[in-house]
Enzyme design. Structure first.
Site, mmCIF file in Angstrom:
data_model
loop_
_atom_site.group_PDB
_atom_site.id
_atom_site.type_symbol
_atom_site.label_atom_id
_atom_site.label_comp_id
_atom_site.label_asym_id
_atom_site.label_seq_id
_atom_site.Cartn_x
_atom_site.Cartn_y
_atom_site.Cartn_z
ATOM 1 C CB THR A 146 -0.916 0.046 1.243
ATOM 2 O OG1 THR A 146 -0.111 0.086 2.407
ATOM 3 C CG2 THR A 146 -1.850 -1.159 1.300
ATOM 4 C CG HIS A 147 0.340 4.414 1.205
ATOM 5 N ND1 HIS A 147 -0.352 5.588 1.042
ATOM 6 C CD2 HIS A 147 -0.378 3.675 2.093
ATOM 7 C CE1 HIS A 147 -1.426 5.566 1.819
ATOM 8 N NE2 HIS A 147 -1.479 4.414 2.453
ATOM 9 C CB SER B 17 18.748 -0.208 -26.402
ATOM 10 O OG SER B 17 19.972 0.360 -26.821
ATOM 11 C CE LYS C 46 17.053 2.427 -20.757
ATOM 12 N NZ LYS C 46 15.929 2.841 -21.585
ATOM 13 C CE1 TYR D 138 -28.324 11.988 -36.413
ATOM 14 C CE2 TYR D 138 -28.625 13.750 -38.007
ATOM 15 C CZ TYR D 138 -27.847 12.746 -37.473
ATOM 16 O OH TYR D 138 -26.605 12.496 -37.981
#
Lengths: 398, 398, 398, 398
Positions: free
Chosen positions: B94-95, B216, B222, B256
């Site tokens: 939580t948080h 990459s 990465k 309409y």
């Protein structure tokens, strides 16, 4: 606990700086009043599951109250359709251009049936809120062997949430409530727009009751349809409240983040404002003065064009051909500055040999309405049937 | 008509400048091919009722396809929970702070059950679209005695719309479809957010499959979770598409107006994009590599705090008191740079006489999970039960 | 009038049911206090021009206060960049993956310069509000020969509105204020998101001060970055407030409609909330504890990859080729579980003959930073120059 | 590079699966055509800084084109105000109720001056985009000593971005462009709303040219103001595009995430659609037929009420008293079904002794207009002055 609630309602309950939230305040006061057992109040609970349980209880109740508001407006509409305006023939509009004659009652019923769908939405949103988080603890499930099924029954929930992480993290039921409010608010805005236009001197179809319009002490003839303008304006608010919380919720991972605290203001605002919109609209409709003479004088005889085309179709001409013939007739009328209804059978005969004396019956508003006897159409019979159905729908217990 | 559809699919059907819309083009070609009878095609129809009938048919089909997409993602989640990650214990957050240990399977199931609600929404939106406008004519009902009930059955609609004005004017079903898409899109965004964070080197809990990430060539270590970032980003799109049409619809009176033409782009966009989001998320989940060692090494022994408190509660200490005692223990650990689990029963005894040797059993992740055996909790038994329920739900025919 | 204001501030001024609005209340009290001349107060005015004049005065003042809030946050950022964190090297992220080393000071400055643009927006919005409607009457211009130029000067407006219809009808300045708030709020949300992630145990880069986080008495080690979560969550609110009034304004023709009354709540809410967001963020930044050791330990030597490529480019290898060579080196490191920085010049020589002993200098974080000496880059010199520029900008009178 | 651009424009340039993006495709073709030097193209660049540089170049150009569109519409408005409709007196409306007489020219000018503010917004948005990211590299600044100042000059940017992280991460300029489009779109929607209402048979003030309206072959008298309805409807689109990207941007930390890719579609859509809205509105205004007879016949003599009050104020009666007197007069007229202008000086004398024969001059529309000679008012002199100012503004080079 009931006594503490009483104190809160009396204003006797004082919050202390040290009370982190309402739950802690209640526990503190309970402990003050009944001793150590009060400190057990939070057993099997966590702030995370408790807060969202409260919100769900609130939403279910508030949406149910909104449902009553919709029903109230529906009653006003049925009354107008059945009693006040049943026989009033008015131009039906597309593009704010007169298109075909309709019964004003038929117009009110269009609002009624649209509201029936809003009720479906509200019921769906209530179901969506009707799942109990309590027992989910902070996120992993309570460490105390709570009987969540029983707890759900006691609190009036349809079921206990199936998964504790989902229970404390999910706020989709808030979005449901907000989108319900937006949908109903937009619908009201659309009808308010029409009635604002109809309230202008140039249209002059309706006049709002003094209680629901604002005058000017200097120009007492000017009656501003403020109530309807506010109803129209508030639809933006409902959309904004939805967008507001949607954008916040979208940015939050699992499980609980403080961002979620931002759910309450838009939620309570939309629910309270929609109550107001529905109650006011019901009164506006109920107390509206309809100027049937002005409406009748506005009907343009070129509205018979479709009926004239249908006449030819019934005589066997393919639709597209009939369409062409009528186009030529109306064009000629325009050039000769004649009303369509002024043409004799002989005049019409120049455009198609299918016309005979029976055509004169077409130029009658009542006939034009009866002609649209298809289910859902604007014929008096269809409108009568719609009223009967509406009364059944509105009487039905949810 | 089937042959014309074939021509359209082959690309052989050419539109002319003079064809006002697709309906007119079809009628023209039909007349070219079968003669005068073709000009009867538009009998009992108007562009107004026809267009919205088409959109409703489209929405029903597209939402049904989205439902399949949700089910596909649910299958991926069940597989992870039941097979791949069943025994992996991870910190629940939580948080974004570690709060309590949970099974990773429990986390996947939280997504499953949330999706189950999206299915309810989709079903509601399908029902909302499932009313046939055809026969409403331009707005007042067709002048031809169409059997609308039969027509509705033939076209697969649950019913014919009750009121012709409402039939051509209403677009609330479009808002329903758009808000469904927003709700499901927001949900996916929230889980994507978590997985993006978990994909960071610092968390290191999961690694996306090459097919669903971008590398990459220079920094092959990465792996960017592009797929999840797009899923997260697209939630804004769904919210925007909703807001877009809501703001337009709000500004339009009855019946309409051409403004309503602006419904199609956001509608088709949201439906197509959500298909994509669901399909990609299902693959991402399916092919995800979970680094269980990294997850295990991350668990902080202070997560036993709640369990320790529950231990005292079981021994009869009121919850609030237990809470206080544990707070003191954890504080002392922090000061002495000790792990909670390093404390002996005697160490603990200094804080409360209720601790005895049995307390050592608390410091076991498996025990901590079993302890949360409440329904919906993260105990292996509860998770097993959730999996069984999930499998039943996903197998159910709609 | 000053005395009446005093009464209002004391709470001594009582509104009557018969006072239609605050203007009428003031006029009534004035007449009670000074006699018949009070009834002249409304001369040359209308409620329509007066209300929007008030709102414009309010917006100018409130936006100016927000500007101060931005400057306050900028001061906190400069201090961190210049004093607290000047030499801290951290991983720069794209896709939440480590990409290149940067100075933490450089990161803080990125926030500073983005805020500088928010100030431009705020100034533009102030200008946008800086046109006086008074004298426009109800909509056609006052019938009294008001010297509007002089009136504008007296009230501190840059000019009198050029056209009376536009003066009473336009609310685009409200949208400007709302979109300013949204822009600044979104910016703060983005930086809050980063800091929330950095506050996790797994990242561990920063720790919020107790005053700006929420603890748990039971788990004192858990510090929830509530302040930042609220900042992040409130960005949805700003977006929603914009959408809300935009949707309302879009639906309103000219000149004045009561719908426009819906401008005040979102406007005042956004302005007040943004004040709060800025003030809190300034404090959060100011009091933040940075864990430089944890940050240093997190840096991955593969971040030298770009530097290594640049080394080869400086030696004359075309960029794309250099890119390929480095890709192979890093891949080999991954396979051999070696750090990039562990490779000797000879190891590297196997991939390209351009490597010589000088390459070892590349594997130094300080060198890597100095290397990015381009203007706007993260080299200490560039950062120094940015700090100098930032200090000049922040000192500049508006 | 120019040759490659040529190939792209001819359609001769083929993309390969292996080209990751347009930058790589160009580099590949360049290398094919000129050899190894082509592989140097990417020197000092990164995809991150390059992409956002491209978007900024695009936005600057597109916004400049939109500015031209605004000017085009302004020219149409000046022409109507100065030439076509200069002397036409019409009722000015609040709440769609007749409030005061105004010149139609004055109405057109209100649109002109509002558009002048949209130009300010567009200019601000162009400035906001006018900062060059190139040289920022992936996020830390290029490792090649690029002269960014010179590069910015060459590419026509006002400056180089001050901070590389901010340069690649920020997209606030996109929000600026989107909110500009929303503001201008909302403005156009409001005027479209008025003109749609004025196009109704009941108002009958204006008639759209055939080129900008849609007829029905069967009902040729029915001219639907489709162009204006689309303009009105598209304002929702602009709001939605803003909300869409705002919600996405809000959810993204620093530096670059793939979510940001979602900026392009709403951006390009809003810019292209606004071009269209402005061009069409300019034509609609230019070709509009105004029915001055219908307008004149609609003016209600109760509009003289304010003038009558001003008459008394000029005679020394306090405003509030005058207001009361006139209220009584109008009320009596309503009861007696008399027009205000039918009252003789003697009739009026019964309500106040201040009335004398000079009062008859009040009942003249021309006089009523001249009376509002305040700057910005609707008097012919003020309108003449506004036209002169408008012509100066529109001639000014940006």
């Amino acid at each position: 606990l009931r006594a503490i609630l009483g104190s809160a309602q009396d204003g006797a309950l004082k919050f202390l700086e040290s009370d982190e939230d309402v739950h802690m305040a209640v526990e503190r006061v309970l402990t003050e009043r009944i001793g150590a057992a009060g400190a057990k109040l939070h057993t099997g609970r966590s702030r995370n599951d408790q807060v969202v349980t409260d919100v769900r209880l609130y939403v279910k109740k508030a949406l149910s109250r909104v449902l009553d508001g919709v029903v109230g407006l529906q009653h006003s509409l049925i009354r107008r359709a059945e009693v006040d305006d049943r026989a009033i023939i008015m131009p039906g509009y597309t593009h704010l251009q007169q298109a075909q004659p309709v019964l004003l009652a038929h117009y009110w019923l269009s609002f009624f049936f649209a509201l029936e769908r809003e009720k479906d939405r509200l019921r769906h949103a209530i179901e969506s809120a009707d799942s109990m988080p309590l027992g989910a603890g902070a996120l992993a499930g309570s460490g105390v062997a709570v009987d969540r099924k029983k707890l759900a029954e006691t609190l009036g929930f349809a079921k206990a949430a199936e998964n504790s992480i989902d229970a404390v993290a999910s706020r989709d039921f808030v979005l449901d409530a907000l989108s319900c409010c937006a949908s109903a608010g937009i619908l009201c805005s659309r009808y308010a727009e029409d009635l604002i236009i109809w309230s202008s001197k140039e249209f002059g179809f309706v006049e709002l009751d003094d209680a629901w319009s604002t005058g000017s002490s200097m120009m007492p003839q000017k009656k501003n349809p403020d109530s309807l303008e506010l109803i129209r304006g508030k639809a933006g608010r409902f959309i904004g409240n939805y967008t507001r919380f949607a954008a916040t919720l979208k940015g939050v991972g699992l499980t609980y983040y403080k961002d979620l605290q931002e759910d309450k203001e838009p939620l309570m605002d939309s629910l309270a404002q929609l109550d107001c919109v529905l109650a006011v609209f019901a009164q506006v409709v109920k107390t509206l003065a309809v100027n049937s003479k002005k409406i009748a004088s506005t009907l343009d005889s070129s509205l018979f064009a479709t009926d004239l085309a249908d006449y030819l179709v019934r005589k066997g001409l393919p639709f597209r051909k009939a369409h062409e013939v009528i186009g030529n007739i109306v064009k000629t009328c325009l050039q000769q500055k004649k009303q369509l209804s002024e043409l004799s059978a002989r005049d019409l005969g120049r455009f198609s040999t299918l016309f005979d004396e029976s055509v004169k019956r077409v130029f009658d508003w009542g006939e034009a309405l009866r002609h649209r006897g298809v289910s859902g159409g604007t014929s008096p019979a269809s409108v009568g049937w719609q009223i009967a159905m509406a009364k059944k729908m509105v009487a039905k217990k949810r």
